[in-house]
Motif scaffolding. Structure first.
Motif, PDB file in Angstrom:
ATOM      1  N   LEU A   1       0.904  -1.306  -0.104  1.00  0.00           N
ATOM      2  CA  LEU A   1      -0.433   0.260   0.055  1.00  0.00           C
ATOM      3  C   LEU A   1       0.824   1.213   0.029  1.00  0.00           C
ATOM      4  O   LEU A   1       0.725   2.190  -0.621  1.00  0.00           O
ATOM      5  N   GLY A   2       1.676   1.173   0.783  1.00  0.00           N
ATOM      6  CA  GLY A   2       2.847   3.082   0.952  1.00  0.00           C
ATOM      7  C   GLY A   2       3.401   2.607  -0.590  1.00  0.00           C
ATOM      8  O   GLY A   2       3.226   4.104  -0.954  1.00  0.00           O
ATOM      9  N   SER A   3       3.735   1.534  -1.119  1.00  0.00           N
ATOM     10  CA  SER A   3       4.522   1.850  -2.212  1.00  0.00           C
ATOM     11  C   SER A   3       3.358   2.498  -3.175  1.00  0.00           C
ATOM     12  O   SER A   3       3.913   3.694  -4.157  1.00  0.00           O
ATOM     13  N   ILE A   4       2.467   2.291  -3.160  1.00  0.00           N
ATOM     14  CA  ILE A   4       1.483   2.061  -4.403  1.00  0.00           C
ATOM     15  C   ILE A   4       0.668   3.615  -3.937  1.00  0.00           C
ATOM     16  O   ILE A   4       0.872   4.501  -5.345  1.00  0.00           O
ATOM     17  N   LEU A   5       0.623   4.710  -3.011  1.00  0.00           N
ATOM     18  CA  LEU A   5      -0.142   5.562  -2.643  1.00  0.00           C
ATOM     19  C   LEU A   5       1.982   6.773  -2.972  1.00  0.00           C
ATOM     20  O   LEU A   5       1.773   7.380  -3.544  1.00  0.00           O
ATOM     21  N   LEU A   6       2.989   6.177  -2.784  1.00  0.00           N
ATOM     22  CA  LEU A   6       3.894   6.667  -2.791  1.00  0.00           C
ATOM     23  C   LEU A   6       4.303   6.523  -4.271  1.00  0.00           C
ATOM     24  O   LEU A   6       4.108   7.982  -4.966  1.00  0.00           O
ATOM     25  N   ALA A   7       3.850   5.564  -5.096  1.00  0.00           N
ATOM     26  CA  ALA A   7       4.119   6.297  -7.098  1.00  0.00           C
ATOM     27  C   ALA A   7       2.668   7.489  -7.177  1.00  0.00           C
ATOM     28  O   ALA A   7       3.310   7.971  -8.035  1.00  0.00           O
ATOM     29  N   ALA A   8       1.915   7.497  -6.422  1.00  0.00           N
ATOM     30  CA  ALA A   8       0.727   7.391  -6.673  1.00  0.00           C
ATOM     31  C   ALA A   8       0.860   9.848  -6.635  1.00  0.00           C
ATOM     32  O   ALA A   8       0.819  10.284  -7.529  1.00  0.00           O
ATOM     33  N   ALA A   9       1.412   9.812  -5.430  1.00  0.00           N
ATOM     34  CA  ALA A   9       2.093  10.573  -4.855  1.00  0.00           C
ATOM     35  C   ALA A   9       3.308  11.732  -6.298  1.00  0.00           C
ATOM     36  O   ALA A   9       3.040  12.699  -6.461  1.00  0.00           O
ATOM     37  N   LEU A  10       3.930  10.451  -6.674  1.00  0.00           N
ATOM     38  CA  LEU A  10       4.804  11.351  -7.304  1.00  0.00           C
ATOM     39  C   LEU A  10       4.503  11.321  -8.866  1.00  0.00           C
ATOM     40  O   LEU A  10       4.988  11.682  -9.876  1.00  0.00           O
TER      41      LEU A  10
END
Length: 411
Positions: free
Chosen positions: A236-245
Motif C-alpha cells: 500500500l505504501g508503494s502504491i501511494l508513493l507512486a501515485a503521489a509522484l
C-alpha cells in the motif's frame, strides 16, 4: 538462554548494539565444529573498559582492516558500543580458537560468499523440510496461473480480433484482470507462508539443528497475520508513493513533471526497498509487531545500505539467471511443438496452447522451488549477519547451539 527462534530478542535485551558487559575475548570450550575459513589477521582490538583482558599485543604488519568494512568495522568500534569488540578468530586475536560453526555459517561477520553458501547449504542439507514447502507453493501458484492464462487470457486474445464487439472486449479485459489479480493475491499468500516457514528452518540451520515442515509451520503460524499485514502495508505504501509522484504529471499532462516524478520514484523506491528488506526476518524471529519490525530493519540496515543493496541485487540477478535457464527453453519448446510454431507465435495462440502452458508451468515450478529458498535464505542470513555485527548475536547463537562458556573470559 533458550533456543527458540529469535534467539535473544531485542525486546528483552537492549537493542541497537547496546548490550552492556558483552565479553570481548572469547575462547570456547566443549567440542564445537569450527569454520574452515577464518578472518585474515588485522588490527588488535583493545578490551572494553573494566574487563580483565590479556596485555595488548603489538600490532603486526598491516594486512587490511579485517572483517566488516561497513557499519561497525571490526578491528575498531564494536557496532555502536563505546568499547571494542573482538570475536574468536577475529582480527588480531592471535592464539584464540577460530569462529565456531555449529550450523551452516560461522559465528562471525559474514562475507558475500558465506551468505550465498549458507543459503545453498541449508537447501541442500535440509531439503526434506525446504523443498516440500516451496514445491507445494510453486505448484499451487502455477496451476492457478496456467488456468488463468488458458481461459481468461485465451478468451481475451480471441475477442481482441478486428470486428469484435467493444463491450464484449471490455468485459473480457475485466475478467482477465480479475483473474490475474486473484492469481497474484494467491501467489502473494503462498509466498508469505513459504517465507515464514523458511525463515524458521534457516534459524534452526544456523544453530546446526533440523526443523520439520510441521515444526516450521507451528513456529511460524502465530506471526503469519502480522507478516501479511507487513506485506500489505509495504504494498500500500508503494502504491501511494507512486501515485503521489506520478499523478501530478499525469493529471497536468506535463511530460517534464512526469519525467521528474519517475526520476525521483525509482531511487526512492530502491532506497526504501533495502531499508525495510530485513523487516520480515525481524518480525518472524523477534516475534515483534509490524511497525517494530520496520524500525528494526531500518536500524540494522543503517550504515550498511550499499553492502546490503549489492548482496540483494546480486542474489536476484543470480536467481533470475537460474530461473531463465530453466523456464525459457521449456517455454520455447512448448510453443514450437504444441503452439503451431512461428504461425502460432505471430497470431498469439502459441502461448495459450495446452502443451506450451504445461511445459512452461513445469519449468516455473522447478525454478521457483530452487530460487525461493535461496532468496529467503539470503535475507535471513543478512539479518543474522547484521545482528552479529551490531549486537554480538554470535554469543547468543553459540549458547543456543550448546557451546558452553563460549565468549567467557578465561574459558
Amino acid at each position: 538462554m533458550n533456543d527458540s527462534p529469535g534467539w535473544a530478542t531485542p525486546g528483552s535485551d537492549p537493542s541497537d548494539g547496546e548490550r552492556p558487559g558483552a565479553p570481548t575475548d572469547r575462547p570456547a570450550s566443549g567440542d564445537p565444529k569450527w569454520s574452515a575459513e577464518q578472518p585474515p589477521p588485522g588490527q588488535w582490538t583493545s578490551p572494553a573498559p573494566g574487563q580483565n583482558q590479556p596485555p595488548q599485543q603489538p600490532q603486526p604488519p598491516q594486512q587490511g582492516q579485517g572483517w566488516g568494512g561497513h557499519g561497525g568495522p571490526y578491528g575498531g568500534q564494536y557496532g555502536q558500543h563505546g568499547g571494542q569488540y573482538g570475536y574468536p578468530g577475529g582480527p588480531g586475536q592471535w592464539g584464540q580458537p577460530p569462529a565456531a560453526k555449529p550450523g551452516v555459517i560461522p559465528l562471525r561477520p559474514l562475507g558475500l560468499g558465506e551468505i550465498l553458501d549458507g543459503a545453498v547449504a541449508t537447501m541442500r542439507s535440509h531439503w526434506r523440510s525446504v523443498l516440500p514447502i516451496t514445491l507445494v507453493v510453486a505448484t499451487v501458484v502455477q496451476v492457478l496461473s496456467l488456468l488463468a492464462q488458458k481461459y481468461a487470457l485465451g478468451d481475451l486474445a480471441v475477442s481482441a480480433e478486428p470486428g469484435a464487439d467493444i463491450d464484449e472486449t471490455i468485459n473480457d479485459i475485466a475478467v482477465a484482470m480479475a483473474a490475474l489479480v486473484g492469481v497474484g493475491f494467491i501467489a502473494a499468500l503462498g509466498g508469505i507462508v513459504a517465507t515464514a516457514m523458511l525463515t524458521m528452518i534457516y534459524s534452526r540451520a544456523v544453530l546446526g539443528t533440523t526443523s520439520t515442515v510441521s515444526a516450521a509451520w507451528r513456529e511460524s503460524r502465530p506471526q503469519l497475520l502480522r507478516l501479511l499485514g507487513l506485506t500489505l502495508l509495504l504494498a500500500l505504501g508503494s502504491i501511494l508513493l507512486a501515485a503521489a509522484l506520478i499523478l501530478p504529471g499525469a493529471l497536468t499532462r506535463s511530460p517534464g513533471l512526469l519525467v521528474v516524478g519517475l526520476l525521483v520514484m525509482l531511487p526512492l523506491f530502491t532506497w526504501l526497498w533495502i531499508k525495510f528488506s530485513l523487516a520480515s526476518p525481524a518480525l518472524m524471529l523477534e516475534r515483534s509487531t509490524v511497525f517494530k519490525a520496520l524500525g528494526r530493519s531500518s536500524k540494522l540496515v543503517q550504515g550498511t545500505w550499499w553492502r546490503i543493496f549489492g548482496i540483494t541485487v546480486l542474489t536476484n540477478i543470480i536467481t533470475g539467471i537460474v530461473s531463465a535457464i530453466i523456464v525459457w527453453p521449456l517455454t520455447i519448446v512448448g510453443m514450437a511443438v504444441f503452439g503451431g510454431g512461428l504461425a502460432g507465435m505471430e497470431d498469439g495462440t502459441a502461448s495459450t496452447a495446452w502443451g506450451a502452458l504445461v511445459l512452461s508451468g513445469i519449468g516455473s515450478i522447478i525454478a521457483q522451488t530452487i530460487v525461493m529458498p535461496i532468496l529467503a535464505g539470503v535475507t535471513v542470513l543478512l539479518y543474522v549477519d547484521q545482528r552479529i555485527r551490531r549486537e554480538g548475536l554470535d554469543l547468543e547463537l553459540a549458547r543456543a547451539a550448546g557451546i558452553e562458556n563460549y565468549g567467557t573470559t578465561g574459558g
